[in-house]
Design an enzyme around this catalytic site. Structure first.
Site, PDB file in Angstrom:
ATOM      1  N   GLU A  12       0.607  -1.229  -0.135  1.00  0.00           N
ATOM      2  CA  GLU A  12      -0.048  -0.531   0.048  1.00  0.00           C
ATOM      3  C   GLU A  12       0.963   1.300  -0.099  1.00  0.00           C
ATOM      4  O   GLU A  12       1.777   1.463   0.904  1.00  0.00           O
ATOM      5  CB  GLU A  12      -1.218   0.059   1.209  1.00  0.00           C
ATOM      6  CG  GLU A  12      -1.709   1.006   1.497  1.00  0.00           C
ATOM      7  CD  GLU A  12      -2.799   1.179   2.355  1.00  0.00           C
ATOM      8  OE1 GLU A  12      -2.908   0.271   3.228  1.00  0.00           O
ATOM      9  OE2 GLU A  12      -3.675   2.013   2.721  1.00  0.00           O
ATOM     10  N   LYS A  34      -6.380  -0.924  12.112  1.00  0.00           N
ATOM     11  CA  LYS A  34      -6.578  -0.949  10.563  1.00  0.00           C
ATOM     12  C   LYS A  34      -5.243   0.271  10.030  1.00  0.00           C
ATOM     13  O   LYS A  34      -4.351  -1.201  10.404  1.00  0.00           O
ATOM     14  CB  LYS A  34      -7.433  -0.653   9.589  1.00  0.00           C
ATOM     15  CG  LYS A  34      -7.505  -1.076   8.573  1.00  0.00           C
ATOM     16  CD  LYS A  34      -6.574  -0.401   7.081  1.00  0.00           C
ATOM     17  CE  LYS A  34      -6.171  -1.273   6.268  1.00  0.00           C
ATOM     18  NZ  LYS A  34      -4.516   0.021   4.552  1.00  0.00           N
ATOM     19  N   ASP A  54       4.127 -14.455  11.354  1.00  0.00           N
ATOM     20  CA  ASP A  54       3.145 -15.138  11.187  1.00  0.00           C
ATOM     21  C   ASP A  54       1.706 -13.191  10.612  1.00  0.00           C
ATOM     22  O   ASP A  54       1.131 -13.743  11.638  1.00  0.00           O
ATOM     23  CB  ASP A  54       2.562 -16.142  11.394  1.00  0.00           C
ATOM     24  CG  ASP A  54       1.074 -16.697  10.221  1.00  0.00           C
ATOM     25  OD1 ASP A  54       0.227 -16.140  10.104  1.00  0.00           O
ATOM     26  OD2 ASP A  54       0.502 -17.965  10.857  1.00  0.00           O
ATOM     27  N   HIS A 109      -2.761  10.661   0.723  1.00  0.00           N
ATOM     28  CA  HIS A 109      -2.879   9.432   0.526  1.00  0.00           C
ATOM     29  C   HIS A 109      -2.672   9.155  -1.673  1.00  0.00           C
ATOM     30  O   HIS A 109      -2.005   8.902  -1.584  1.00  0.00           O
ATOM     31  CB  HIS A 109      -3.683   8.873   0.512  1.00  0.00           C
ATOM     32  CG  HIS A 109      -3.839   7.365   0.385  1.00  0.00           C
ATOM     33  ND1 HIS A 109      -3.313   6.166   0.787  1.00  0.00           N
ATOM     34  CD2 HIS A 109      -5.011   7.029  -0.451  1.00  0.00           C
ATOM     35  CE1 HIS A 109      -3.153   4.674  -0.857  1.00  0.00           C
ATOM     36  NE2 HIS A 109      -3.989   5.378  -0.561  1.00  0.00           N
TER      37      HIS A 109
END
Lengths: 469, 469
Positions: free
Chosen positions: B111, B306, B322, B419
């Protein structure tokens, strides 16, 4: 690192400008304007200040560069400060029958046994009618978060008065999405003052068609916030209150309980497989019991759902979606009733075994990396160019299949037997076993229990024998 | 695909054995014994049955193969059915001052804007004392889940009677871990019958030192289950009850609320930066308000967390851990008080601004892929070979930094401005802009708002101009 090393990774025309090389800045663990350096310059700075062996470390970074410069450049530009490509295995799991269509699933995952488990589950259900799926809903939301300490009724009345104008002012941003059948579908004022003093939301609902929609939603919300603030300042009645009014922030929510998909398998209990110790009926009952435990115990539910996400994320990554967004939404959904619970459910009814998942999956098949990353494009091709709804269905199936395989192992032989067998090659590679040793020990461990210690011992034995010979 | 294409990806000595090529099985969307095929054979089957253009698709898979066959084989063997390497960008974020030591963070993430945001936050706090961290606890648990419908007191008494024996029988598996200072630290019988009829757990607590410990814990639990079942069957008093007793499954928990780390930043409010619209004090208050909203509203908290995981997972991936395990544990922790909440917190006290995170992170620095994946090894080298505790601290910092940058943007200019600027290159690449066009439009969008539509329009304009010229 010598000049030779630097020359190999910094383009000639940049070398004379690369003042940092001879500058003390290159020998400091802090750096200014790092993002303005070329990739090679960045590598040299990191290597000099943070590698044990700069030459060797640079070689590791370089060995992962693609031979094709244009392709490498494309990957470099995905994010900022890229030095190399991190490999995750791109594998496939065949034999998925979903709504009577056959799929092979592209899976990106580093954990051994996940692809094998998916493949086993697919094959099992291929002979039992396959997976059935249904998209329940596709709505996504976002909020303009603001504070206001005036009269609540006045605010509500004001909102209803200006709502059409707010929607109209966001229209230029939603036109394209509307043409595709989506757009802003609802806008409400939510009083959250019972949760936090003076806290309100403008909550907007969106349909984003085949896009995940994060950029679209955020752009709409920022426009809504701007309009909302503007009309508030222009409104004589609201201004007369002299209340504090302040927009805090505007952003989509990754909590998507109304972007929901269901996947199901079912078959007569008698059609399940008997194991050494369990009849099909006993297996079905034990399986249902294991799911009920994951519904009842958060300590179990977290691991149970983690296994589901092994399958889900492998698809999410392969198709160029954002696994952090999916993970956050899914786990919050698992906790929605006040206690963290299983995402899958199972029952036996009239001698039929049912096993299903309901999971929120906000996925896109256009936008983001989907049109940009060549392997992502290939994943979409392998799946037959699904739209977003179909991708939700396929991804839910991957999660259900994974969970079926995990529970199947857990209630019969235990998880370690299969997992460690799959992990055996990694252990052998770590112990630097050669090909002959690998083949010998893979054979040996077909009938013995794998553990790191046991593999070390057997490899040592093998090497002693070959020394003696 | 012609024979030529096949020859290039299937080793010569295998070609004569590759009966599927001329077999109808190769022209079916289902397949038996797929895992036994060579990589080339798997590719041919997938290409023939699922690619729009088999030749082109195979070329995409092959273009990602490493030139070094041994290295490629290593990566192929991480999991099952590997066809190629999926690239995720490997980037770095410099200038992290953590407990007075300087770090550059290796980050694996697809991202855009995440690495840039981390770097910005690091630089900001570098001048304000950096990040302080503390590992609060390191315990992990696992459970033997079983059902029993006899007398509860009898079971409890029986457990206390055999507990030492159970622990003794698992000792051969824990010896090595004990030598390193870890092992099985607690074993209890938990009555869960209020949650589910007849449901009990043997709950075991472990210290796993620098290993994540999943394989170790699972092996111990399977041994415990075996011993528990054995002693139950041998015990005259328990047998006399004639109760149903059944082990359902044995497995670690990825819910690790007692494997917890805290990271903090703080500075005088006056040392924060003023923006165009906000004084340092107004900024601090708005920031704290934004965090309080994430504590109060699950719709906001999910997105807030998030963003934290953008930073956390980038470190988790780069260090060979993981991310599904970490994600599941973290989000369940966020929901532990019955409502999903923010993982970070903020306050102003005596004119000091405090911002901190508490997050469960069960990470390993040995075992798994950590010793196997060359770029993972390099990540550990870049970080100075941290032990598991130090890696918990660094990873928590990555999460906190990410959240600081996100909230900083959200309460000032909004998230989209930064962004989309970072995403601009991806849009330009997608529109196949050449280098000159890219440079021109990057310059243009320094002072204009980026959206996909706007970039298309400007690129089109540019091309018309160059056609005219």
């Amino acid at each position: 690192m010598g000049i030779k090393g630097i020359q190999s990774i910094i383009p000639k025309e940049r070398q004379k400008d690369f003042i940092f090389v001879k500058n003390t800045a290159m020998h400091s663990k802090t750096i200014e304007k790092f993002s303005k350096l070329s990739k090679g310059e960045k590598m040299v700075w990191v290597a000099r200040n943070f590698f044990d062996n700069p030459e060797a470390g640079l070689q590791v970074l370089k060995q992962y560069w693609n031979q094709d410069d244009a392709l490498q450049k494309l990957h470099d530009e995905f994010i900022e400060n890229t030095l190399s490509n991190f490999y995750l295995p791109f594998g496939v799991a065949p034999n998925f029958l979903i709504n009577d269509e056959l799929y092979v699933l592209p899976m990106v995952i580093e954990e051994s046994s996940v692809v094998a488990a998916a493949s086993r589950a697919a094959k099992f259900w291929l002979k039992r009618g396959g997976f059935k799926t249904e998209v329940i809903s596709t709505a996504k939301t976002g909020q303009v978060h603001f504070t206001y300490n005036g009269n609540h009724q006045l605010l509500q009345a004001f909102f209803l008065r200006v709502k059409d104008r707010l929607v109209a002012e966001v229209a230029p941003l939603t036109t394209n999405m509307q043409k595709r059948g989506g757009g802003l579908t609802n806008l409400t004022l939510v009083d959250k003052t019972h949760e936090l003093e003076n806290y309100f939301q403008l909550s907007a609902t969106f349909e984003t068609c085949d896009a995940m929609g994060a950029n679209f939603i955020n752009s709409c919300l920022e426009q809504l916030a701007q309009s909302w603030q503007y009309v508030y300042k222009q409104d004589a009645e609201m201004q007369a209150q002299n209340a504090d009014f302040s927009i805090v922030m505007s952003i989509l929510s990754n909590y998507t309980p109304d972007c929901l998909v269901r996947a199901t398998v079912c078959c007569p209990v008698a059609d399940l497989e008997a194991t050494e110790d369990l009849s099909p009926k006993a297996f079905a009952e034990k399986f249902v019991q294991a799911v009920k435990i994951a519904e009842a115990s958060p300590y179990r539910a977290v691991t149970h759902n983690k296994g589901i996400m092994n399958g889900v994320d492998a698809l999410v990554l392969a198709t160029g979606n954002d696994f952090r967004a999916v993970e956050a939404g899914v786990h919050a959904f698992a906790a929605k009733d006040g206690r963290y619970q299983s995402l899958t459910h199972a029952k036996i009814e009239n001698d039929i075994f049912y096993f299903w998942i309901e999971i929120p999956l906000a996925l896109g098949t256009v936008g983001g990396l989907t049109g940009l990353h060549p392997l992502v494009k290939l994943s979409h091709e392998i799946l037959g160019h699904p739209n977003a709804k179909k991708l939700m269905e396929i991804t839910a199936v991957a999660g259900l299949a994974q969970n079926f395989a995990a529970l199947n192992a857990l209630v019969t032989s235990g998880i370690q037997k299969g997992h460690m067998k799959m992990h055996l090659l990694n252990i052998l590679n770590q112990l630097k076993a050669n090909e002959v040793e690998k083949l010998t020990l893979i054979e040996y461990f077909k009938t013995h229990i794998v553990s790191f210690t046991e593999v070390s011992v057997q490899l040592e034995k093998l090497r002693q024998v070959s020394t003696i010979n």
